[in-house]
Design an enzyme around this catalytic site. Sequence first.
Site: not given
Length: 502
Positions: A189, A235, A252, A328, A380, A436
């Site tokens: 994370e 990042r 999308g 991911d 993040w 998670d």
Amino acid sequence: MTREGTFCLVVHSHLPWLAHHGSWPVGEEWLYQAWAHSYLPVVDLLRRYAEQGREDVLTLGVTPVLAAQLDDPYCLRGVHDWIGNWQLRAHYAATRWQRSDPRLRELAAAEHRQSAWALHEFETRWRHGFSPVLRPLVDSGVIELLGGPATHPFQPLLDQRVRAFALDTGLADTASRIGRRPAGIWAPECGYSPGMERDYAAAGVQRFLVDGPALHGDTAAARPVGDSEVLCFGRDLEVTYRVWSPKAGYPGDAVYRDFHTFDHPSGLKPSAVTGRSVPPEQKRPYEPELAAEAVRRHAADFVDTVVRRLRSLRERDGKPGLVVAAYDTELFGHWWHEGPAWLDAVLTALPEAGVRVTTLRGALEAGHVGEPVDLPASSWGSGKDWRVWDGEQVADLVRSNTELQRTLLATLRPSEVRDPVADQLVREALLALSSDWAFMVTKDSAADYARHRASTHTARFSHLVDLINSGDRAKAADIARDLRSEDGPFGALDARRVPLTG
């Protein structure tokens, strides 16, 4: 050719331990979908790059708990069955859609071809697991491999002793699979608490990833953390969010394949995104030709975005800069059907545009290192703080996990002999501490399942503790043996290595 600057793509592969823990819409189905639609094509792409002699193409993070599943005989049998069933579903759809829209008939044919390829790929390359596939990619230098703590815990909320053990266990597990400990990690994370760099240095970790806001957006170079020699990479959200952000991104687009809309009799996904507010029954049929054109358009847009960003950094700093984009792995193929094609297009086009494409390791070799930085507590997640993992919605989980760690450290005893009961006690604790569960609860994504998993592992842990404290070692050993078959093969997990003082 004049180099515009350096680009690093980091893709992180992670799913919680799902084997033996249910099917659709969670559990093993998640694992098998990601395996067939992401891991197979992404690894195939990297293998082809290696055959072309390319090196340092991207940085790949693999969470130890996922690596364990991809090597596990139970999971290997399960995904083999799943891919075979995928092919049968494609054949059923071809029969069902025989007199339907020609676009549906072509989709069924395409599903047959893709499932046939996946079945052949699995049977010829993956039948002995992930490690024999992954190690040649590491050895050839086409990727840099990142490791991480076992079971993907949110490290800032761990007792320092548990945190050190989880990290050492994860790195040792990776070494047992590929022959070496990773020099870098994708911190779960991107969670960070001031001082964690000392834990990293003690474990031999030289570099890790944080989110851009932790560096106030100045991500153009790796930065030493505090007074340590451990480096953090940030990042670049301006670039990363072109692909995937909390609100928008390429996947999308209206012509891409819709992830959420199913033809329930066949289980296939025959629809295009069409529109965010369009109900499933009104979505247009998926057309691969339109999607392929969108891939070309979005790859060109991403390359332009990277080049503009690097040019702006050069103008600001008077030297070439660094852009790190991180996603991911499951985005490429699983959530975004066209993702692997986009990935190939981008990794081909960026060097042609004068951008050095390399790994985090390669960025350091190119000299992209800035001044030391004092990082704040960060992640993040939403707000870039810890609220996803320690907010009000999961306060009960945080309390339970704190008590679990306290009990674990009080129960374990120094030993020169390996104890399978103690090993299983630690295994259940680490699985209960997975980040998670809190994430899924906070984001209301299969929250009931997440709470069930967290409480299941906590209950197993507590039962073993009670048996240990009551002196019933024989029953504890029987239960530990049975649970081990469900909780996964972490051969490097040795309870004797938990630091009991500190």
